[in-house]
Design an enzyme around this catalytic site. Structure first.
Site, mmCIF file in Angstrom:
data_model
loop_
_atom_site.group_PDB
_atom_site.id
_atom_site.type_symbol
_atom_site.label_atom_id
_atom_site.label_comp_id
_atom_site.label_asym_id
_atom_site.label_seq_id
_atom_site.Cartn_x
_atom_site.Cartn_y
_atom_site.Cartn_z
ATOM 1 C CG ASP A 129 146.365 36.829 16.275
ATOM 2 O OD1 ASP A 129 145.330 36.305 16.162
ATOM 3 O OD2 ASP A 129 147.665 35.992 16.475
ATOM 4 C CG ASP A 167 141.369 36.066 13.388
ATOM 5 O OD1 ASP A 167 140.604 35.051 12.566
ATOM 6 O OD2 ASP A 167 142.406 35.691 13.548
ATOM 7 C CG ASP A 323 148.225 28.297 11.397
ATOM 8 O OD1 ASP A 323 147.925 28.876 10.549
ATOM 9 O OD2 ASP A 323 148.056 27.039 11.190
#
Length: 349
Positions: A129, A167, A323
């Protein structure tokens, strides 16, 4: 972008019972807009050659299931029924910890006992991330390869759809300076190849979403370097809110550029599309993808899509899990009952 936790859908990327929990079968058969031909109609189902309806596994102890049960005991029957919209539908199990083999075994064996397909997400890439809300992951390349080996071993000969590290590719393409592109792509390629050694694993490498990298051509070489050629395809819209239509158009375009690769789409929270509002107060600095208000559950999970290259619409992000610490939310991946209830209340079905 963290989320929690036979045949298995494994999403390799970068949570007791309500009255009577659904199996996911009924929802998949009448999945709503964009799902294509009905099961048993003789029409083309879409996705892999010869593919049709495939029952997906529902975790009877998910956070949504426990929440619905708690609210029933408290007399909140209307809210519990809304929560059933989440609890009764198949969702991914996110594997992030130090013992992936045991967790993968537990989930896939439970799914196999039910004669259903589980959905797993492998999410432990170093520099995960890009240091944001879901930062963390393995300490280095050697640790990650060992982690992937354990993940793959946990599958055994049970089937799996595998989607590799949400991601992880798109963040490099978008300019994340915290990771070395060559090293990351090599690790992802190892993960794809290692999981594909399992006899019934189907592997999907994450490719971000249509709102993040609007030009699919920018992803092509990165995905190739990361091993998409060895994968069954790629995954789109994980933990995001892009519409079914936008994701399908984007997916078909990227598929053509990759020689016809198939793909899956996360439809868990895209019922109202992406957020375009302007926040004030507590959400003023939040990104549009981070716990946006007014969103809704999307198309229920199904392997019957009506599109030749779209293998499945899945709930990869578990609806109701945060999130990150934006707009008043708890840390990434933690259950947030009020947000879950809003998603369910806004859903069309």
């Amino acid at each position: 972008m963290w989320s929690p936790r036979g045949l298995v859908v494994v999403l390799l990327v970068g949570g007791c019972c309500v009255g009577v929990l659904g199996t996911g079968e009924e929802d998949a058969r009448t999945a709503g807009p964009g799902t294509g031909a009905s099961v048993g109609s003789g029409e083309y189902a879409g996705g892999r050659e010869g593919a049709g309806f495939e029952p997906l596994w529902v975790d009877p102890r998910s956070p949504a299931a426990r929440q619905a049960a708690e609210w029933r005991l408290a007399g909140r029957d209307e809210d519990a029924e809304l929560m059933d919209r989440i609890a009764s539908r198949p969702q991914a199990a996110w594997v992030t910890g130090e013992s992936p083999r045991a967790e993968v075994q537990t989930v896939t064996m439970a799914a196999a006992r039910d004669g259903r397909t589980a959905v797993l997400v492998a999410y432990d890439i170093p520099g995960r991330d890009c240091g944001q809300y879901s930062g963390g992951g393995a300490l280095g390349g050697l640790d990650y390869r060992t982690w992937v080996d354990g993940f793959a071993a946990g599958l055994g000969d049970r089937g799996a759809y595998v989607i590799v590290e949400p991601d992880a590719v798109a963040q490099v393409v978008a300019g994340c300076a915290q990771v070395d592109a060559e090293e990351r792509y090599a690790l992802l390629a190892y993960a794809v190849e290692r999981i594909k050694r399992q006899p019934h694993a189907r592997v999907y490498l994450d490719a971000g979403n249509s709102g993040w990298i609007p030009q699919p051509a920018r992803l092509v070489e990165a995905l190739r370097s990361a091993g998409v050629g060895q994968a069954d395809g790629f995954a789109l819209n994980v933990s995001n809110f892009q519409t079914d239509q936008d994701s399908s158009v984007y997916g078909d375009t990227l598929s053509r550029a990759l020689g016809g690769k198939h793909y899956v789409v996360d439809t868990s929270r895209n019922g109202n599309g992406p957020y375009s509002g302007t926040d004030t107060g507590i959400g003023a600095d939040a990104e549009s993808w981070c716990n946006p208000p007014g969103r809704a559950l999307g198309t229920p999970p199904t392997t019957v899509t009506g599109r030749p290259r779209l293998d499945a619409q899945l709930w990869i992000k578990r609806p109701g899990e945060s999130d990150g610490t934006c707009r008043g939310g708890p840390p990434a991946g933690q259950w947030w009952s009020s947000y879950a209830l809003e998603l369910a209340r806004n859903a069309r079905s």
